[in-house]
Design an enzyme around this catalytic site. Structure first.
Site, PDB file in Angstrom:
ATOM      1  N   HIS A 112      29.486  59.143  -3.261  1.00 53.00           N
ATOM      2  CA  HIS A 112      29.279  57.745  -3.132  1.00 53.00           C
ATOM      3  C   HIS A 112      30.399  56.823  -3.559  1.00 53.00           C
ATOM      4  O   HIS A 112      30.798  57.266  -4.751  1.00 53.00           O
ATOM      5  CB  HIS A 112      27.976  57.347  -3.607  1.00 53.00           C
ATOM      6  CG  HIS A 112      27.559  56.075  -3.224  1.00 53.00           C
ATOM      7  ND1 HIS A 112      27.155  55.558  -2.292  1.00 53.00           N
ATOM      8  CD2 HIS A 112      27.585  55.024  -4.153  1.00 53.00           C
ATOM      9  CE1 HIS A 112      26.883  54.249  -2.292  1.00 53.00           C
ATOM     10  NE2 HIS A 112      27.108  53.860  -3.251  1.00 53.00           N
ATOM     11  N   GLN A 176      40.889  58.525  -5.157  1.00 54.69           N
ATOM     12  CA  GLN A 176      39.893  59.360  -6.279  1.00 54.69           C
ATOM     13  C   GLN A 176      38.946  60.114  -5.736  1.00 54.69           C
ATOM     14  O   GLN A 176      38.705  61.457  -6.080  1.00 54.69           O
ATOM     15  CB  GLN A 176      39.418  58.162  -7.026  1.00 54.69           C
ATOM     16  CG  GLN A 176      40.540  57.379  -7.904  1.00 54.69           C
ATOM     17  CD  GLN A 176      41.347  58.391  -8.713  1.00 54.69           C
ATOM     18  OE1 GLN A 176      40.983  59.244  -9.433  1.00 54.69           O
ATOM     19  NE2 GLN A 176      42.769  58.005  -8.545  1.00 54.69           N
TER      20      GLN A 176
HETATM   21  C1  GRF Z   1      33.709  57.595   1.760  1.00 53.39           C
HETATM   22  O1  GRF Z   1      34.090  56.393   1.155  1.00 53.39           O
HETATM   23  C2  GRF Z   1      32.576  58.146   1.177  1.00 53.39           C
HETATM   24  O2  GRF Z   1      32.382  58.019  -0.241  1.00 53.39           O
HETATM   25  C3  GRF Z   1      31.385  57.167   2.059  1.00 53.39           C
HETATM   26  O3  GRF Z   1      31.985  56.996   3.250  1.00 53.39           O
HETATM   27  C4  GRF Z   1      33.554  57.107   3.124  1.00 53.39           C
HETATM   28  C5  GRF Z   1      33.847  58.637   4.163  1.00 53.39           C
HETATM   29  O4  GRF Z   1      34.850  58.675   4.169  1.00 53.39           O
HETATM   30  N1  GRF Z   1      30.128  57.804   1.886  1.00 53.39           N
HETATM   31  P1  GRF Z   1      35.617  60.078   5.205  1.00 53.39           P
HETATM   32  O5  GRF Z   1      34.698  60.050   6.419  1.00 53.39           O
HETATM   33  O6  GRF Z   1      35.362  61.123   4.279  1.00 53.39           O
HETATM   34  O7  GRF Z   1      36.979  59.892   5.389  1.00 53.39           O
END
Ligand code: GRF
Length: 208
Positions: A112, A176
């Site tokens: 998250h 990060q």
């Molecule tokens: C990330 O920021 C994750 O933490 C959030 O949605 C975004 C997904 O990015 N839940 P990706 O699909 O992994 O590029």
């Protein structure tokens, strides 16, 4: 139990966290394989990334199911079909039913984009800017039936800068995420980290 741990990754979008996990797994030769990538959206671009790497993919459109229970039942059957040891939510934008969460208890992870318990839900970067916090970040946690909640495995913090925009801050956090998520998955795969009731336990690795 397979000698090679089987990971199923659930995505809804671009899948950059999935890619970071794929990259670390290959570079560090984890005793693991990605058994499948499953998306609730056919349009998720991460599906192509997975296919290009030869990983089986599956789309389960949540709209094709009458309710949340029916979708989650189909999703959990799909995951079980791939004999997942670990289920990794990587930008999977669905609220999961308690039954689903319970079925995968201790082997269901989420990332998250905030320092939980601050800012659960959507628009976390804007929430952080609006709240005026000086530190923001990302959290990897075991999933409980409460959205964006659960025993914390790893966190990384980034500064919120004076003239930050949502996009700048999101990019700083995402960098990060790509560090802490593969590390957390690896630690679980290798049995260094596990869920014990509602606590995360960690094997002492200070001698390494
Ligand atoms: C990330 O920021 C994750 O933490 C959030 O949605 C975004 C997904 O990015 N839940 P990706 O699909 O992994 O590029």
């Amino acid at each position: 139990m397979h000698a090679m741990k089987r990971i199923v990754i659930l995505i809804s979008g671009r899948g950059s966290n999935m890619e970071a996990i794929m990259r670390s797994m290959a570079a560090e030769q984890w005793p693991a394989q990605i058994a499948a990538v499953i998306s609730n959206k056919a349009s998720a671009s991460g599906l192509q990334t997975a296919q290009a790497a030869g990983i089986p993919t599956k789309v389960l459109e949540h709209r094709a199911y009458p309710d949340r229970e029916a979708f989650d039942a189909a999703l959990s059957a799909a995951i079980d079909y791939f004999e997942a040891d670990l289920v990794v939510l990587a930008g999977f934008m669905r609220i999961l039913t308690p039954g689903f969460v319970h079925h995968f208890q201790g082997r269901l992870l989420n990332i998250h984009p905030s320092l939980l318990p601050s800012f659960p839900g959507l628009d976390t970067h804007q929430q952080a800017i609006d709240a005026g916090v000086k530190l923001h970040g990302a959290t990897v946690h075991f999933v409980t039936p409460v959205l964006d909640h659960g025993p914390i495995i790893a966190q990384a913090a980034v500064p919120v800068l004076e003239d930050d925009t949502e996009a700048l801050l999101a990019a700083r956090v995402l960098q990060q995420e790509h560090q802490i998520y593969p590390r957390a998955v690896r630690d679980i795969i290798e049995g260094k980290v596990w869920l014990d009731g509602d606590r995360v336990r960690r094997r002492d690795t200070s001698t390494h």
